[in-house]
Write a protein that holds these residues in place. Structure first.
Motif, PDB file in Angstrom:
ATOM      1  N   SER A   1       9.363  32.519 -15.472  1.00  0.00           N
ATOM      2  CA  SER A   1       9.540  31.238 -14.782  1.00  0.00           C
ATOM      3  C   SER A   1       8.716  31.129 -13.506  1.00  0.00           C
ATOM      4  O   SER A   1       8.332  30.025 -13.119  1.00  0.00           O
ATOM      5  N   VAL A   2       8.460  32.248 -12.832  1.00  0.00           N
ATOM      6  CA  VAL A   2       7.692  32.203 -11.584  1.00  0.00           C
ATOM      7  C   VAL A   2       6.291  32.780 -11.748  1.00  0.00           C
ATOM      8  O   VAL A   2       5.574  32.961 -10.755  1.00  0.00           O
ATOM      9  N   CYS A   3       5.896  33.063 -12.988  1.00  0.00           N
ATOM     10  CA  CYS A   3       4.568  33.615 -13.227  1.00  0.00           C
ATOM     11  C   CYS A   3       3.496  32.662 -12.697  1.00  0.00           C
ATOM     12  O   CYS A   3       3.602  31.441 -12.880  1.00  0.00           O
TER      13      CYS A   3
ATOM     14  N   ASP B   1      -3.436  40.162 -14.027  1.00  0.00           N
ATOM     15  CA  ASP B   1      -4.495  39.591 -13.187  1.00  0.00           C
ATOM     16  C   ASP B   1      -3.961  38.448 -12.333  1.00  0.00           C
ATOM     17  O   ASP B   1      -4.370  38.296 -11.167  1.00  0.00           O
ATOM     18  N   GLY B   2      -3.069  37.650 -12.900  1.00  0.00           N
ATOM     19  CA  GLY B   2      -2.483  36.554 -12.137  1.00  0.00           C
ATOM     20  C   GLY B   2      -1.675  37.063 -10.957  1.00  0.00           C
ATOM     21  O   GLY B   2      -1.735  36.514  -9.851  1.00  0.00           O
ATOM     22  N   TRP B   3      -0.901  38.128 -11.186  1.00  0.00           N
ATOM     23  CA  TRP B   3      -0.104  38.694 -10.096  1.00  0.00           C
ATOM     24  C   TRP B   3      -0.980  39.386  -9.062  1.00  0.00           C
ATOM     25  O   TRP B   3      -0.670  39.351  -7.859  1.00  0.00           O
ATOM     26  N   ASP B   4      -2.075  39.994  -9.506  1.00  0.00           N
ATOM     27  CA  ASP B   4      -3.013  40.594  -8.549  1.00  0.00           C
ATOM     28  C   ASP B   4      -3.607  39.518  -7.639  1.00  0.00           C
ATOM     29  O   ASP B   4      -3.827  39.749  -6.443  1.00  0.00           O
ATOM     30  N   ALA B   5      -3.853  38.346  -8.205  1.00  0.00           N
ATOM     31  CA  ALA B   5      -4.396  37.239  -7.412  1.00  0.00           C
ATOM     32  C   ALA B   5      -3.400  36.795  -6.349  1.00  0.00           C
ATOM     33  O   ALA B   5      -3.783  36.440  -5.227  1.00  0.00           O
TER      34      ALA B   5
END
Length: 221
Positions: free
Chosen positions: A37-39, A123-127
């Motif tokens: 939900s918060v991705c 990769d999204g979380w690394d951003a």
């Protein structure tokens, strides 16, 4: 675990009955759905549902009866939608297991499910971790610290770990709400809304978004 609604108790039983070596517990599923939900990137149900029921590369759900596929997918999606609504209201209500012997909240299981969702889009979380939104980065750092503690991978000493464990449930809720707020600032049309809009456009002869491998008209459509 606090007293659950009957639909959640039924979902808990269905998870336990999945033909997997280590099926998700309900609290793990709750953490997983919250992570979805918060991705920072949208993930379609056809992808993340496979992570719930542990299907192989074929993407086919491990149910013999299409009605079982539909019920299970609907139950999981309903909990996902509930989490999204709670986040929008600023009132996230995680489902935590509780140790019946001493009353301790077993938040570690929940955060492990959250980490599984994060692994779908590293990769999204690394951003987020390296981005300009420092509040989002700080919230992610707090959650990552708890994930490391839950997995016995933290470099902190025992006193530091105990201090973080004492406020773990509060920090989890706070961190997730901050990530939701940050994502809303970046994306006025949230991933959940995008998912809903995309799913609504699926044709009756297209593969069902639940991942069953059947046509939409013969499954959840």
């Amino acid at each position: 675990m606090k007293q659950l609604a009957s639909r959640l108790r039924r979902l808990d039983d269905a998870l336990a009955d999945l033909p997997l070596e280590e099926p998700m517990l309900l609290t793990e599923l709750d953490g997983f759905l919250t992570g979805i939900s918060v991705c920072p990137e949208a993930i379609l149900p056809a992808e993340w549902l496979q992570g719930v029921w542990g299907s192989d590369d074929s993407g086919v759900a491990p149910f013999d009866d299409p009605l079982d596929v539909q019920w299970f997918a609907d139950a999981v999606m309903a909990r996902h939608a509930e989490i999204v609504r709670d986040l929008a209201r600023g009132k996230l209500r995680p489902i935590f297991d509780v140790d019946e012997r001493n009353g301790d909240v077993l938040w570690e299981l929940w955060v492990d499910g959250f980490a599984e969702a994060m692994a779908l889009r590293p990769d999204g979380w690394d951003a987020v971790a390296n981005g300009d939104d420092r509040d989002a980065a700080a919230a992610l750092e707090s959650l990552s610290r708890l994930i490391a503690i839950a997995r016995n991978e933290s470099p902190l000493d025992s006193m530091e770990i105990n201090a973080f464990e004492d406020r773990a449930t509060t920090d989890l809720v706070d961190g997730v709400q901050r990530l939701h707020t940050a994502r809303s600032r970046r994306q006025p049309d949230s991933p959940a809304q995008t998912i809903g809009a995309t799913s609504a456009k699926i044709g009756r002869n297209d593969p069902c978004p639940c991942g069953s491998g059947k046509k939409s008209k013969r499954c959840c459509g």
